[in-house]
Design a protein around this motif. Structure first.
Motif, PDB file in Angstrom:
ATOM      1  N   ALA A  30      25.275  -2.064 -18.717  1.00 17.90           N
ATOM      2  CA  ALA A  30      26.187  -2.028 -17.571  1.00 17.90           C
ATOM      3  C   ALA A  30      27.640  -1.827 -18.010  1.00 17.90           C
ATOM      4  O   ALA A  30      28.377  -1.026 -17.424  1.00 17.90           O
ATOM      5  N   ASN A  31      28.070  -2.554 -19.041  1.00 17.95           N
ATOM      6  CA  ASN A  31      29.453  -2.447 -19.522  1.00 17.95           C
ATOM      7  C   ASN A  31      29.754  -1.025 -20.003  1.00 17.95           C
ATOM      8  O   ASN A  31      30.779  -0.428 -19.664  1.00 17.95           O
ATOM      9  N   GLU A  55      35.223   5.605 -30.325  1.00 20.47           N
ATOM     10  CA  GLU A  55      36.179   4.554 -30.665  1.00 20.47           C
ATOM     11  C   GLU A  55      36.965   4.116 -29.431  1.00 20.47           C
ATOM     12  O   GLU A  55      37.255   2.933 -29.250  1.00 20.47           O
ATOM     13  N   GLN A  56      37.322   5.062 -28.591  1.00 19.28           N
ATOM     14  CA  GLN A  56      38.035   4.730 -27.353  1.00 19.28           C
ATOM     15  C   GLN A  56      37.149   3.885 -26.441  1.00 19.28           C
ATOM     16  O   GLN A  56      37.610   2.895 -25.850  1.00 19.28           O
ATOM     17  N   SER A  82      35.816  -1.130 -23.784  1.00 20.89           N
ATOM     18  CA  SER A  82      34.691  -1.954 -23.318  1.00 20.89           C
ATOM     19  C   SER A  82      34.552  -3.256 -24.080  1.00 20.89           C
ATOM     20  O   SER A  82      33.875  -4.180 -23.614  1.00 20.89           O
ATOM     21  N   GLY A  83      35.170  -3.314 -25.272  1.00 21.48           N
ATOM     22  CA  GLY A  83      35.006  -4.504 -26.114  1.00 21.48           C
ATOM     23  C   GLY A  83      33.687  -4.528 -26.856  1.00 21.48           C
ATOM     24  O   GLY A  83      33.316  -5.539 -27.464  1.00 21.48           O
ATOM     25  N   ILE A  84      32.974  -3.413 -26.856  1.00 22.54           N
ATOM     26  CA  ILE A  84      31.696  -3.305 -27.577  1.00 22.54           C
ATOM     27  C   ILE A  84      31.968  -2.736 -28.965  1.00 22.54           C
ATOM     28  O   ILE A  84      32.727  -1.763 -29.090  1.00 22.54           O
ATOM     29  N   THR A  91      27.613  -0.333 -32.039  1.00 19.45           N
ATOM     30  CA  THR A  91      26.773  -0.633 -30.877  1.00 19.45           C
ATOM     31  C   THR A  91      26.948   0.422 -29.792  1.00 19.45           C
ATOM     32  O   THR A  91      25.980   0.802 -29.116  1.00 19.45           O
ATOM     33  N   VAL A  92      28.193   0.912 -29.617  1.00 21.66           N
ATOM     34  CA  VAL A  92      28.445   1.975 -28.635  1.00 21.66           C
ATOM     35  C   VAL A  92      27.574   3.192 -28.951  1.00 21.66           C
ATOM     36  O   VAL A  92      26.920   3.758 -28.062  1.00 21.66           O
ATOM     37  N   ARG A  93      27.536   3.594 -30.220  1.00 22.96           N
ATOM     38  CA  ARG A  93      26.750   4.773 -30.596  1.00 22.96           C
ATOM     39  C   ARG A  93      25.250   4.534 -30.364  1.00 22.96           C
ATOM     40  O   ARG A  93      24.534   5.421 -29.897  1.00 22.96           O
TER      41      ARG A  93
END
Length: 554
Positions: A360-361, A383-384, A389-391, A395-397
């Motif tokens: 969701a985030n 990176e942005q 998001s603070g993730i 983890t984003v990737r």
């Protein structure tokens, strides 16, 4: 009155600029010159017809000329583009073009009776020096400890940038490496540290410097001679942008001239070697003859050389030649940002957070940050996203890959690896077309540029600044008075009282003093010779001047 903005379409280093009203946020559209999205494609020309273009500005215009040091075939397409912009004025800009190249730019761009504005190549605050040495490490530390401010050390290889950075750090001089083999994040970080004075010295290959305008670079050192004076002038000119005194020093090792003399045959290998490597590339990519146009492939130079038993330097030179012949495009450092578009129906968006609460985030951040992401692919920056998001970035990737697997989005990860792109279908190696007349003409022009660099190295009679001015076509060049040749000539012509003045200045400067105070200790007839002696000592850095303007003897 409605506010106006400037819309800039970037084509490599080329820009098409148009002005329109009613926009509150400036827009920039990036368009690479390539076979897949060239400036002469129907898609691009259709978009161009919808704009009110009022100026075509070509930066780094020397790339248009095949007789220049950085010829890029894609730039020749700009002339074709002009047919679709009748009456639109054109400006071609370059800081390092010889008279021959300037004339070729006019011809290639089909400019009729153009106005020419040529600024002087003279940099009054820049002191060109050449030092012969048996090794670089010791003299490098000595030069840096004698100077202040930021510095760039140009190295001959990626490996050397790391060695020099580590060597300087051992001697308590902050330094970082920079080359095309580092990741985009590493390059950005090292450059930011250097620009913000967290790192004093950038040990770099010639991949570093384009667009850099740091004012307090006091020293640019070359650990090996560039291939031509154009490169040297451009790289050395990154010193002293604040118009304060700065030094450009070329360190010459015993084998430098011999290396330059052999370079023409290395850079322009025999035709059979070119065809052999071209064929081996097809085998490496498993690309059949008659296919490949517009396709890009990750390229591992080391693996290719090991598999096909080629020397890396030969492969690099052949790739450069194949690019200039228009067969392919090689990018040793390419960064393509990630792209993403949502693939689900809009009416399902509201239920996404309930269906996939773990993401969701991330989903909210994507929708808030990138307008248009529901309709077409947009560039996204992991990176942005992580920052907003603070993730964590890793983890984003992972989550981006996961939501792509779930069919929620179409996602292509960022690319940061060397690439080879075929501009045309791959031909059988035996049938590879090479314009031999043009090939050998370029080799001759390259050899002439090498000879000019060798002459600069061997020169002990002519002012170095004057040599550069004459090379770039200036007819009114005069001696600078402070390069190593000029100061050496002054030293030879000083009268017998030179050593006595040096000794007197040394005894007077046992503690920091002003120039005015120093001159009070010389008679009126002695003052001018004393000032000339002091200038020589400052150039040789036997006398130093601090930020307050006080002098002291080393």
């Amino acid at each position: 009155m409605k506010p106006t903005t400037r819309l800039t379409i970037r084509l490599g280093f080329t820009q098409i600029i148009s002005w329109g009203s009613g926009f509150y946020i400036p827009a920039v559209l990036a368009v690479p010159i390539s076979a897949s999205l060239a400036i002469t494609t129907e898609l691009f020309l259709d978009a161009l017809s919808q704009m009110k273009v009022c100026l075509l500005a070509i930066d780094e215009a020397h790339c248009v000329s095949q007789w220049g040091y950085d010829f890029r075939p894609a730039y020749l397409r700009i002339a074709e583009l002009r047919k679709h912009l009748p009456g639109v004025p054109l400006i071609a800009l370059t800081a390092s073009a010889t008279p021959t190249v300037r004339e070729d730019i006019v011809q290639q761009l089909k400019m009729k009776q153009p106005e020419r504005f040529v600024n002087s190549f003279y940099r009054s605050n820049l002191r060109y020096r050449l030092k012969k040495a048996d090794a670089t490490d010791g003299i490098l530390v000595e030069l840096l400890k004698k100077s202040s401010g930021s510095a760039i050390v140009y190295c001959s290889s990626r490996k050397q940038t790391h060695h020099i950075a580590q060597w300087l750090q051992l001697h308590h001089i902050s330094a970082a490496p920079y080359h095309a083999g580092l990741t985009q994040e590493e390059r950005n970080q090292h450059q930011e540290d250097w620009i913000n004075d967290r790192v004093r010295v950038m040990a770099a290959t010639n991949a570093f410097g384009m667009g850099i305008d740091k004012p307090n670079v006091r020293l640019v050192i070359h650990l090996s001679a560039p291939e031509c004076l154009e490169h040297y002038y451009q790289e050395a000119g990154r010193a002293g942008r604040d118009e304060q005194p700065a030094d450009a020093i070329l360190i010459v090792l015993p084998n430098q001239v011999k290396r330059l003399q052999e370079l023409a045959d290395q850079k322009f290998p025999d035709v059979e070697s070119i065809k052999k490597i071209y064929g081996d590339l097809a085998g490496f990519f498993q690309l059949p003859a008659g296919s490949g146009e517009g396709q890009s492939f990750d390229f591992d130079l080391s693996l290719f050389c090991t598999r096909f038993h080629h020397q890396p330097i030969l492969v690099m030179n052949v790739l450069e030649l194949l690019e200039k012949e228009g067969h392919l495009r090689y990018q040793s450092s390419i960064y393509r940002p990630a792209q993403l578009v949502f693939t689900i129906e809009r009416n399902l968006l509201r239920s996404l957070e309930e269906m996939y609460p773990a993401y969701a985030n991330l989903l909210q951040t994507l929708l808030r940050t990138y307008p248009g992401i529901l309709d077409y692919k947009v560039n996204i920056y992991e990176e942005q996203i992580a920052r907003l998001s603070g993730i964590p970035s890793a983890t984003v990737r992972q989550q981006l890959k996961k939501i792509a697997e779930l069919g929620l989005v179409n996602y292509r990860a960022a690319i940061d690896t060397p690439q080879i792109q075929y501009l045309y279908n791959r031909a059988p190696a035996a049938d590879l077309h090479i314009d031999l007349d043009r090939y050998f003409a370029r080799k001759k022009a390259f050899a002439e540029r090498l000879q000019a660099m060798i002459h600069y190295i061997n020169n002990e009679q002519t002012c170095r600044s004057k040599m550069l001015q004459v090379y770039f076509g200036e007819t009114t060049a005069t001696d600078c008075g402070h390069c190593d040749v000029c100061t050496s000539r002054k030293k030879k012509t000083v009268d017998n009282g030179f050593e006595q003045r040096v000794n007197k200045i040394q005894s007077l400067l046992q503690s920091p003093q002003t120039i005015e105070w120093l001159m009070t200790h010389f008679s009126e007839e002695e003052k001018q010779p004393a000032l000339e002696t002091l200038q020589y000592l400052l150039q040789e850095q036997r006398v130093l001047q601090n930020r307050e303007g006080l002098l002291h003897f080393r």
